[in-house]
Design a protein around this motif. Structure first.
Motif, PDB file in Angstrom:
ATOM      1  N   GLY A 187       0.816  -1.205   0.000  1.00 36.15           N
ATOM      2  CA  GLY A 187       0.000   0.000   0.000  1.00 36.15           C
ATOM      3  C   GLY A 187       0.850   1.254   0.000  1.00 36.15           C
ATOM      4  O   GLY A 187       0.558   2.222  -0.719  1.00 36.15           O
ATOM      5  N   TYR A 188       1.915   1.242   0.802  1.00 35.18           N
ATOM      6  CA  TYR A 188       2.790   2.410   0.872  1.00 35.18           C
ATOM      7  C   TYR A 188       3.448   2.680  -0.479  1.00 35.18           C
ATOM      8  O   TYR A 188       3.441   3.817  -0.978  1.00 35.18           O
ATOM      9  N   LEU A 189       4.002   1.641  -1.082  1.00 39.94           N
ATOM     10  CA  LEU A 189       4.729   1.832  -2.331  1.00 39.94           C
ATOM     11  C   LEU A 189       3.793   2.194  -3.479  1.00 39.94           C
ATOM     12  O   LEU A 189       4.146   2.999  -4.342  1.00 39.94           O
ATOM     13  N   ALA A 190       2.591   1.629  -3.489  1.00 38.24           N
ATOM     14  CA  ALA A 190       1.620   2.015  -4.520  1.00 38.24           C
ATOM     15  C   ALA A 190       1.291   3.498  -4.407  1.00 38.24           C
ATOM     16  O   ALA A 190       1.191   4.205  -5.420  1.00 38.24           O
ATOM     17  N   ALA A 191       1.141   3.984  -3.164  1.00 32.81           N
ATOM     18  CA  ALA A 191       0.833   5.403  -2.969  1.00 32.81           C
ATOM     19  C   ALA A 191       2.006   6.287  -3.377  1.00 32.81           C
ATOM     20  O   ALA A 191       1.822   7.347  -3.995  1.00 32.81           O
ATOM     21  N   VAL A 192       3.224   5.877  -3.047  1.00 29.53           N
ATOM     22  CA  VAL A 192       4.411   6.629  -3.458  1.00 29.53           C
ATOM     23  C   VAL A 192       4.483   6.710  -4.981  1.00 29.53           C
ATOM     24  O   VAL A 192       4.760   7.778  -5.554  1.00 29.53           O
ATOM     25  N   LEU A 193       4.233   5.590  -5.648  1.00 28.02           N
ATOM     26  CA  LEU A 193       4.273   5.575  -7.110  1.00 28.02           C
ATOM     27  C   LEU A 193       3.190   6.458  -7.716  1.00 28.02           C
ATOM     28  O   LEU A 193       3.325   6.928  -8.851  1.00 28.02           O
ATOM     29  N   ASP A 194       2.132   6.683  -6.944  1.00 27.37           N
ATOM     30  CA  ASP A 194       1.052   7.568  -7.385  1.00 27.37           C
ATOM     31  C   ASP A 194       1.361   9.034  -7.086  1.00 27.37           C
ATOM     32  O   ASP A 194       0.543   9.905  -7.376  1.00 27.37           O
ATOM     33  N   GLY A 195       2.515   9.300  -6.472  1.00 25.52           N
ATOM     34  CA  GLY A 195       2.919  10.672  -6.197  1.00 25.52           C
ATOM     35  C   GLY A 195       2.469  11.218  -4.862  1.00 25.52           C
ATOM     36  O   GLY A 195       2.586  12.419  -4.603  1.00 25.52           O
ATOM     37  N   ARG A 196       1.983  10.368  -3.960  1.00 26.22           N
ATOM     38  CA  ARG A 196       1.516  10.843  -2.662  1.00 26.22           C
ATOM     39  C   ARG A 196       2.687  11.081  -1.709  1.00 26.22           C
ATOM     40  O   ARG A 196       3.775  10.520  -1.874  1.00 26.22           O
ATOM     41  N   SER A 197       2.441  11.880  -0.699  1.00 25.87           N
ATOM     42  CA  SER A 197       3.457  12.179   0.298  1.00 25.87           C
ATOM     43  C   SER A 197       3.695  10.954   1.183  1.00 25.87           C
ATOM     44  O   SER A 197       2.837  10.065   1.282  1.00 25.87           O
ATOM     45  N   PRO A 198       4.857  10.887   1.870  1.00 27.62           N
ATOM     46  CA  PRO A 198       5.083   9.779   2.805  1.00 27.62           C
ATOM     47  C   PRO A 198       3.993   9.660   3.871  1.00 27.62           C
ATOM     48  O   PRO A 198       3.572   8.551   4.219  1.00 27.62           O
ATOM     49  N   LEU A 199       3.519  10.789   4.391  1.00 29.69           N
ATOM     50  CA  LEU A 199       2.470  10.753   5.415  1.00 29.69           C
ATOM     51  C   LEU A 199       1.189  10.148   4.869  1.00 29.69           C
ATOM     52  O   LEU A 199       0.589   9.245   5.477  1.00 29.69           O
ATOM     53  N   ASP A 200       0.742  10.619   3.716  1.00 32.25           N
ATOM     54  CA  ASP A 200      -0.475  10.075   3.114  1.00 32.25           C
ATOM     55  C   ASP A 200      -0.292   8.609   2.710  1.00 32.25           C
ATOM     56  O   ASP A 200      -1.217   7.800   2.818  1.00 32.25           O
ATOM     57  N   SER A 201       0.905   8.270   2.252  1.00 32.96           N
ATOM     58  CA  SER A 201       1.186   6.897   1.838  1.00 32.96           C
ATOM     59  C   SER A 201       1.097   5.944   3.027  1.00 32.96           C
ATOM     60  O   SER A 201       0.555   4.836   2.919  1.00 32.96           O
ATOM     61  N   ALA A 202       1.603   6.372   4.187  1.00 29.83           N
ATOM     62  CA  ALA A 202       1.555   5.522   5.378  1.00 29.83           C
ATOM     63  C   ALA A 202       0.122   5.351   5.876  1.00 29.83           C
ATOM     64  O   ALA A 202      -0.267   4.254   6.323  1.00 29.83           O
ATOM     65  N   ALA A 203      -0.674   6.400   5.821  1.00 30.84           N
ATOM     66  CA  ALA A 203      -2.073   6.290   6.233  1.00 30.84           C
ATOM     67  C   ALA A 203      -2.820   5.299   5.343  1.00 30.84           C
ATOM     68  O   ALA A 203      -3.597   4.460   5.830  1.00 30.84           O
ATOM     69  N   LEU A 204      -2.596   5.385   4.029  1.00 31.65           N
ATOM     70  CA  LEU A 204      -3.215   4.427   3.111  1.00 31.65           C
ATOM     71  C   LEU A 204      -2.714   3.013   3.392  1.00 31.65           C
ATOM     72  O   LEU A 204      -3.490   2.046   3.385  1.00 31.65           O
ATOM     73  N   ALA A 205      -1.419   2.871   3.670  1.00 36.59           N
ATOM     74  CA  ALA A 205      -0.836   1.560   3.931  1.00 36.59           C
ATOM     75  C   ALA A 205      -1.473   0.904   5.155  1.00 36.59           C
ATOM     76  O   ALA A 205      -1.718  -0.312   5.172  1.00 36.59           O
ATOM     77  N   HIS A 206      -1.737   1.674   6.190  1.00 36.59           N
ATOM     78  CA  HIS A 206      -2.408   1.124   7.365  1.00 36.59           C
ATOM     79  C   HIS A 206      -3.805   0.608   7.006  1.00 36.59           C
ATOM     80  O   HIS A 206      -4.236  -0.431   7.520  1.00 36.59           O
ATOM     81  N   ARG A 207      -4.522   1.316   6.139  1.00 38.95           N
ATOM     82  CA  ARG A 207      -5.852   0.861   5.741  1.00 38.95           C
ATOM     83  C   ARG A 207      -5.763  -0.465   4.986  1.00 38.95           C
ATOM     84  O   ARG A 207      -6.589  -1.368   5.192  1.00 38.95           O
ATOM     85  N   VAL A 208      -4.779  -0.574   4.126  1.00 38.42           N
ATOM     86  CA  VAL A 208      -4.595  -1.811   3.363  1.00 38.42           C
ATOM     87  C   VAL A 208      -4.239  -2.968   4.293  1.00 38.42           C
ATOM     88  O   VAL A 208      -4.790  -4.070   4.184  1.00 38.42           O
ATOM     89  N   ALA A 209      -3.331  -2.731   5.238  1.00 36.16           N
ATOM     90  CA  ALA A 209      -2.937  -3.784   6.180  1.00 36.16           C
ATOM     91  C   ALA A 209      -4.118  -4.209   7.049  1.00 36.16           C
ATOM     92  O   ALA A 209      -4.332  -5.402   7.308  1.00 36.16           O
ATOM     93  N   ALA A 210      -4.901  -3.239   7.517  1.00 41.16           N
ATOM     94  CA  ALA A 210      -6.060  -3.552   8.356  1.00 41.16           C
ATOM     95  C   ALA A 210      -7.070  -4.410   7.603  1.00 41.16           C
ATOM     96  O   ALA A 210      -7.735  -5.278   8.183  1.00 41.16           O
ATOM     97  N   THR A 211      -7.201  -4.169   6.317  1.00 43.82           N
ATOM     98  CA  THR A 211      -8.110  -4.973   5.496  1.00 43.82           C
ATOM     99  C   THR A 211      -7.577  -6.387   5.320  1.00 43.82           C
ATOM    100  O   THR A 211      -8.329  -7.369   5.395  1.00 43.82           O
ATOM    101  N   THR A 212      -6.270  -6.517   5.099  1.00 49.59           N
ATOM    102  CA  THR A 212      -5.663  -7.830   4.865  1.00 49.59           C
ATOM    103  C   THR A 212      -5.835  -8.753   6.062  1.00 49.59           C
ATOM    104  O   THR A 212      -6.090  -9.953   5.899  1.00 49.59           O
ATOM    105  N   VAL A 213      -5.707  -8.239   7.283  1.00 50.49           N
ATOM    106  CA  VAL A 213      -5.803  -9.106   8.459  1.00 50.49           C
ATOM    107  C   VAL A 213      -7.236  -9.531   8.749  1.00 50.49           C
ATOM    108  O   VAL A 213      -7.467 -10.350   9.644  1.00 50.49           O
ATOM    109  N   GLN A 214      -8.185  -9.015   7.981  1.00 52.50           N
ATOM    110  CA  GLN A 214      -9.576  -9.422   8.172  1.00 52.50           C
ATOM    111  C   GLN A 214     -10.009 -10.509   7.189  1.00 52.50           C
ATOM    112  O   GLN A 214     -11.193 -10.864   7.123  1.00 52.50           O
ATOM    113  N   VAL A 215      -9.043 -11.045   6.419  1.00 52.82           N
ATOM    114  CA  VAL A 215      -9.309 -12.190   5.550  1.00 52.82           C
ATOM    115  C   VAL A 215      -8.314 -13.287   5.881  1.00 52.82           C
ATOM    116  O   VAL A 215      -7.256 -13.033   6.468  1.00 52.82           O
ATOM    117  N   ARG A 216      -8.638 -14.522   5.518  1.00 49.79           N
ATOM    118  CA  ARG A 216      -7.720 -15.639   5.765  1.00 49.79           C
ATOM    119  C   ARG A 216      -6.701 -15.747   4.631  1.00 49.79           C
ATOM    120  O   ARG A 216      -7.022 -15.525   3.474  1.00 49.79           O
TER     121      ARG A 216
END
Length: 306
Positions: A261-290
């Motif tokens: 999630g972080y690297l996808a956001a960086v490649l999209d031109g987002r700031s490190p802060l915004d990229s980390a916030a998006l990355a947390h959302r992606v990680a939180a979603t992943t742990v809710q599936v098997r």
């Protein structure tokens, strides 16, 4: 972006994941593949998984699975007689443990042909690898891989690295420290996990990890720390970015999907802060599936792209 997308280097294994009814589900996963999966879900960039593959039926099914997901294998070699590694996940609640069968996996020969490896990394927007990528290789093959990544970086590719220290995969902690330090020397974006760095380098806190990496020349650093905030450090500032609290079903792949999630956001031109916030959302979603891989659309919705 003119360059040819993303190359992620490492080992993708067969994954056996236990279901609540006692049956097992066969999938495909591995730290650098899990990260590439999230990048592919969240971007339109071409994505290739750079490894080595066998010529057995399981390898054929594996690469077919990649293709169906829009992931290529670039110029990765096919090794006659070889086969994929295998691991099984067992869960206690949401926490996982792993059993591996990987000592003769085809991926251990990913640097067996330096020319093919260089071609696979040629003209990339991003090259990603991990400490596990390095740990599965013999010393000579590690040198071939690091030289290829160094050349790709010199030609203009961004290089991202997660040290992902697993003690049992190394002959000694000294070997791991030396190899990871060499990898850090050619890294633009470092994505370490604090408990790993504490175990290997003795860092007292995430700030110490970030400072050590900053002194080594890394320009952008994200120190993951489980459910605690991630520490994000770039050239000009630092931030603590809180993780999301969710009811986890399976924590497999949480850090890998954060990286994606972080690297996808960086490649999209987002700031490190915004990229980390998006990355947390992606990680939180992943742990809710098997298993390690959440469906693409699930990840896209988590990132606000669905």
């Amino acid at each position: 972006m003119d360059r040819k997308g993303v190359a992620s280097v490492g080992e993708c294994m067969l994954e056996l994941s236990a279901r609540p009814d006692g049956a097992w589900t066969l999938g495909y996963a591995g730290d650098t593949f899990n990260t590439l999966w999230a990048i592919r879900a969240l971007t339109q960039l071409p994505c290739d998984y750079v490894s080595a593959f066998g010529d057995d039926p399981f390898s054929a099914k594996q690469t077919s699975f990649f293709a169906e997901a829009g992931i290529g294998v670039a110029a990765s070699p096919v090794i006659p007689g070889a086969r994929p590694g295998l691991y099984a996940i067992t869960l206690t609640g949401a926490e996982r443990s792993f059993t591996y069968w990987r000592s003769d996996a085809a991926a251990r020969q990913l640097a067996s042909d330096g020319g093919k490896l260089a071609k696979s990394l040629e003209d990339r927007a991003l090259v990603y690898f991990s400490g596990i990528t390095l740990a599965i290789l013999e010393p000579g093959a590690r040198s071939v891989l690091l030289a290829a990544i160094r050349a790709a970086r010199a030609a203009g590719s961004l290089v991202a690295f997660d040290p992902n220290y697993r003690p049992r995969m190394w002959l000694s902690s000294d070997e791991a420290r030396a190899t990871i330090a060499e990898a850090i020397s050619i890294t633009d974006i470092a994505l370490p996990t604090f408990p790993d760095e504490q175990a290997l380098f003795g860092d007292v806190d995430p700030e110490a990890t970030a400072e050590r990496l900053r002194r080594a020349g890394v320009r952008e650093i994200v120190v993951k720390n489980g459910a605690d905030p991630a520490l994000v450090v770039d050239r000009s500032d630092s931030y603590l970015v809180p993780a999301l609290r969710v009811d986890a079903v399976d924590t497999t792949g949480a850090g890998d999907s954060f990286n994606g999630g972080y690297l996808a956001a960086v490649l999209d031109g987002r700031s490190p802060l915004d990229s980390a916030a998006l990355a947390h959302r992606v990680a939180a979603t992943t742990v809710q599936v098997r298993g390690a891989l959440a469906p693409y659309q699930t990840l896209r919705i988590a990132a606000g792209l669905g």
